[in-house]
Write a protein that holds these residues in place. Structure first.
Motif, PDB file in Angstrom:
ATOM      1  N   ASP A 257       0.833  -1.336  -0.096  1.00 51.53           N
ATOM      2  CA  ASP A 257       0.093   0.233  -0.038  1.00 51.53           C
ATOM      3  C   ASP A 257       0.892   1.214   0.023  1.00 51.53           C
ATOM      4  OD1 ASP A 257      -2.144  -1.466  -0.095  1.00 51.53           O
ATOM      5  OD2 ASP A 257      -2.773  -1.432   1.956  1.00 51.53           O
ATOM      6  N   GLU A 261       1.066   4.191  -3.119  1.00 52.99           N
ATOM      7  CA  GLU A 261       0.650   5.433  -2.706  1.00 52.99           C
ATOM      8  C   GLU A 261       1.843   6.353  -3.290  1.00 52.99           C
ATOM      9  OE1 GLU A 261      -0.189   8.404   0.990  1.00 52.99           O
ATOM     10  OE2 GLU A 261       0.160   6.485   1.246  1.00 52.99           O
ATOM     11  N   HIS A 292      -6.405  -5.492  -5.453  1.00 55.99           N
ATOM     12  CA  HIS A 292      -7.623  -5.618  -4.535  1.00 55.99           C
ATOM     13  C   HIS A 292      -6.906  -4.848  -2.989  1.00 55.99           C
ATOM     14  CE1 HIS A 292      -9.281  -8.319  -6.965  1.00 55.99           C
ATOM     15  NE2 HIS A 292      -8.411  -9.326  -6.712  1.00 55.99           N
ATOM     16  N   SER A 293      -6.469  -3.592  -3.191  1.00 55.95           N
ATOM     17  CA  SER A 293      -6.221  -2.775  -2.219  1.00 55.95           C
ATOM     18  C   SER A 293      -6.739  -1.249  -2.666  1.00 55.95           C
ATOM     19  CB  SER A 293      -5.019  -2.553  -1.613  1.00 55.95           C
ATOM     20  OG  SER A 293      -4.105  -2.185  -2.321  1.00 55.95           O
ATOM     21  N   ARG A 294      -7.188  -0.242  -1.870  1.00 56.16           N
ATOM     22  CA  ARG A 294      -7.405   0.938  -2.401  1.00 56.16           C
ATOM     23  C   ARG A 294      -6.409   1.533  -3.139  1.00 56.16           C
ATOM     24  NH1 ARG A 294      -7.222   5.840  -0.482  1.00 56.16           N
ATOM     25  NH2 ARG A 294      -6.399   5.422   1.401  1.00 56.16           N
ATOM     26  N   GLU A 295      -5.346   1.741  -2.199  1.00 59.62           N
ATOM     27  CA  GLU A 295      -4.106   2.434  -2.996  1.00 59.62           C
ATOM     28  C   GLU A 295      -3.479   1.787  -4.429  1.00 59.62           C
ATOM     29  OE1 GLU A 295      -4.550   1.113   0.084  1.00 59.62           O
ATOM     30  OE2 GLU A 295      -4.220   2.991   1.433  1.00 59.62           O
ATOM     31  N   GLU A 297      -5.692   0.350  -6.459  1.00 62.70           N
ATOM     32  CA  GLU A 297      -6.732   0.552  -7.452  1.00 62.70           C
ATOM     33  C   GLU A 297      -6.524   2.176  -7.656  1.00 62.70           C
ATOM     34  OE1 GLU A 297     -10.280  -0.296  -5.227  1.00 62.70           O
ATOM     35  OE2 GLU A 297     -10.019  -2.514  -5.397  1.00 62.70           O
ATOM     36  N   ASP A 298      -6.320   3.076  -6.685  1.00 59.47           N
ATOM     37  CA  ASP A 298      -6.058   4.555  -7.178  1.00 59.47           C
ATOM     38  C   ASP A 298      -4.871   4.416  -8.282  1.00 59.47           C
ATOM     39  OD1 ASP A 298      -7.773   5.069  -5.549  1.00 59.47           O
ATOM     40  OD2 ASP A 298      -6.689   5.834  -3.990  1.00 59.47           O
TER      41      ASP A 298
END
Length: 312
Positions: A257, A261, A292-295, A297-298
């Motif tokens: 993650d 970022e 499959h993690s928000r970071e 995906e961003d």
């Protein structure tokens, strides 16, 4: 026949005279300006100017400045054009321009300039994934120097060697090179600097140290250096390069993650300044990350928008 010999001697004497200082200053000043702009101006915009200036300078040197200082000026602009080509992802052109810069430096009969351009070529080799050739070229560059060479030159080369040895996972050689760079940085501040290079300070050594440690794979040491190096950097592109190098190490060590970022931050700069060098590193980073993690995906969304200009 006597007149012909006299004219020939006169022509040879004229060919060895130093070029006109005013003309020389006029043709070298754009290169210095381009170098100052490079860290914060799009390579896309600088590339045509650098290539055009190189073409112009070749004609001027051939016609009016066929002397060592003319070839030195040619070497400098060819080296800058190589750097811009590398930033734009054109490795073939970058390699060709670096090779030209070395040849022109040799024609200038300036060992210090030869060392700088050969060292730049060696670092380029390391950055495109060929550290063995990079070390070979950096060794050749070091042999051009002697005890009279500026300490900035030796500190710079030691820093580049540290990065190369880090890529080769040779800790002893990397540590030795970093120690030499740290010892030499900031010494003799009044000593004349290379006209094509800014002062080489301990802050710049720290930037290369971070790169070396990241390539070596020492997360703990790299984290310490990174935490102090990045906040002090103001130029967007160099800062983004440090971030992506560190992010690649984070990904390798499972800190996905945090790596994603930093990758997103670097990608924004790479796109904004048309640095394919940065964008390519971000693509490499993404290949090392899971889904499959928000970071992540961003980061994926940002990579997707590379193909949709309306999104930027």
């Amino acid at each position: 026949m006597g007149v012909g010999i006299a004219l020939a001697r006169k022509h040879r004497a004229a060919a060895t005279e130093e070029p006109d200082d005013e003309l020389l200053a006029s043709i070298t000043s754009p290169t210095e300006s381009y170098r100052r702009m490079e860290a914060s101006v799009s390579s896309q915009h600088l590339a045509p100017a650098a290539e055009g200036h190189l073409r112009l300078l070749k004609r001027v040197v051939r016609a009016k400045l066929h002397a060592p200082r003319g070839f030195a000026a040619l070497s400098e602009v060819a080296g800058f054009s190589a750097w811009i080509a590398a930033d734009r992802g054109d490795t073939a052109l970058a390699r060709a321009r670096y090779q030209e810069s070395v040849r022109f430096a040799e024609s200038a009969r300036n060992p210090l300039l030869v060392s700088y351009m050969m060292g730049s070529l060696g670092h380029f080799a390391v950055e495109i994934g060929d550290p063995h050739q990079g070390v070979r070229l950096l060794d050749k560059a070091a042999r051009q120097l002697d005890k009279s060479s500026p300490v900035a030159a030796r500190a710079w080369l030691a820093s580049l060697r540290a990065v190369a040895f880090g890529a080769l996972r040779d800790r002893a050689a990397m540590s030795e090179a970093l120690t030499a760079a740290e010892r030499l940085a900031d010494r003799r501040p009044g000593q004349a600097q290379w006209p094509w290079m800014f002062a080489f300070t301990s802050a710049k050594v720290a930037r290369y140290q971070c790169s070396a440690l990241a390539k070596y794979g020492d997360l703990s040491a790299a984290r310490n250096v990174y935490s102090t190096t990045v906040p002090s950097m103001t130029a967007p592109k160099p800062q983004a390069l440090v971030k992506i190098e560190y992010a690649l190490l984070l990904a390798e060590k499972g800190h996905h993650d945090e790596a994603a970022e930093l990758g997103a931050q670097a990608l924004w700069v790479g796109k904004q300044y048309d640095s394919e060098r940065i964008v390519s590193h971000v693509r490499t980073l993404r290949s090392k990350l899971p889904d499959h993690s928000r970071e992540v995906e961003d980061l994926d969304q940002m990579l997707t928008t590379l193909y949709d200009e309306d999104q930027w």
